[in-house]
Design a protein around this motif. Structure first.
Motif, mmCIF file in Angstrom:
data_model
loop_
_atom_site.group_PDB
_atom_site.id
_atom_site.type_symbol
_atom_site.label_atom_id
_atom_site.label_comp_id
_atom_site.label_asym_id
_atom_site.label_seq_id
_atom_site.Cartn_x
_atom_site.Cartn_y
_atom_site.Cartn_z
ATOM 1 N N VAL A 206 -55.634 -30.083 -61.709
ATOM 2 C CA VAL A 206 -55.109 -30.002 -63.068
ATOM 3 C C VAL A 206 -54.872 -28.518 -63.377
ATOM 4 N N PRO A 207 -53.709 -28.158 -63.930
ATOM 5 C CA PRO A 207 -53.457 -26.749 -64.254
ATOM 6 C C PRO A 207 -54.528 -26.202 -65.209
ATOM 7 N N LYS A 208 -54.884 -24.948 -65.014
ATOM 8 C CA LYS A 208 -55.932 -24.302 -65.819
ATOM 9 C C LYS A 208 -55.606 -24.328 -67.312
ATOM 10 N N ASP A 209 -54.325 -24.253 -67.673
ATOM 11 C CA ASP A 209 -53.946 -24.202 -69.090
ATOM 12 C C ASP A 209 -53.625 -25.575 -69.682
ATOM 13 N N ALA A 210 -53.959 -26.651 -68.960
ATOM 14 C CA ALA A 210 -53.687 -28.006 -69.456
ATOM 15 C C ALA A 210 -54.591 -28.321 -70.642
ATOM 16 N N MET A 211 -54.030 -29.023 -71.629
ATOM 17 C CA MET A 211 -54.812 -29.475 -72.776
ATOM 18 C C MET A 211 -55.217 -30.924 -72.500
ATOM 19 N N CYS A 212 -56.510 -31.137 -72.357
ATOM 20 C CA CYS A 212 -57.020 -32.437 -71.945
ATOM 21 C C CYS A 212 -57.903 -33.030 -73.029
#
Length: 140
Positions: A86-92
């Protein structure tokens, strides 16, 4: 015209006979087999353990190797890594999908794989679920 074809054919035979015997007897290299080792823990079901998954040809100890290879083919898209984190800057979403973890190593499409999975948030749950049945369907 017929004479030109005969001369061309004779020249081709002469050129081939000038090559070493092994140059035209060698078969083309075979495509590499896709081999993955999948280790799953705490999935809440029968999917825990370590499995070998071979694709092209299908085999190994994975409980559903054919469907797992089929799923990997579906998610493999040119220019992307089906095992990417998952990309580090993803909002989860802040949700917990249980303690399940998985580690996938080996080779897929000629590239090395070393990927870890968990179900610690919405992005990681989605990433895991996207690889079912390569990874087992987890129950929280």
């Amino acid at each position: 015209m017929l004479r030109r074809i005969a001369l061309t054919a004779a020249a081709s035979v002469a050129a081939l006979s000038a090559l070493p015997a092994t140059a035209h007897a060698t078969a083309p290299p075979s495509a590499p087999t896709d081999r993955l080792t999948i280790t799953v823990a705490d999935s809440g079901g029968a999917g825990d353990g370590t499995y070998e998954l071979n694709c092209h040809p299908t085999g190994g100890t994975h409980p559903d190797a054919a469907k797992a290879c089929e799923r990997l083919q579906e998610v493999t898209v040119w220019g992307t890594d089906p095992f990417a984190p998952v990309p580090k800057d993803a909002m989860c979403t802040m949700q917990y999908g249980g303690p399940a973890t998985a580690h996938v190593t080996g080779t897929w499409q000629g590239r090395p794989v070393d990927a870890t999975y968990d179900r610690s948030n919405g992005c990681e749950i989605s990433r895991w679920d996207g690889l079912v049945p390569v990874l087992p369907a987890a129950s929280a």
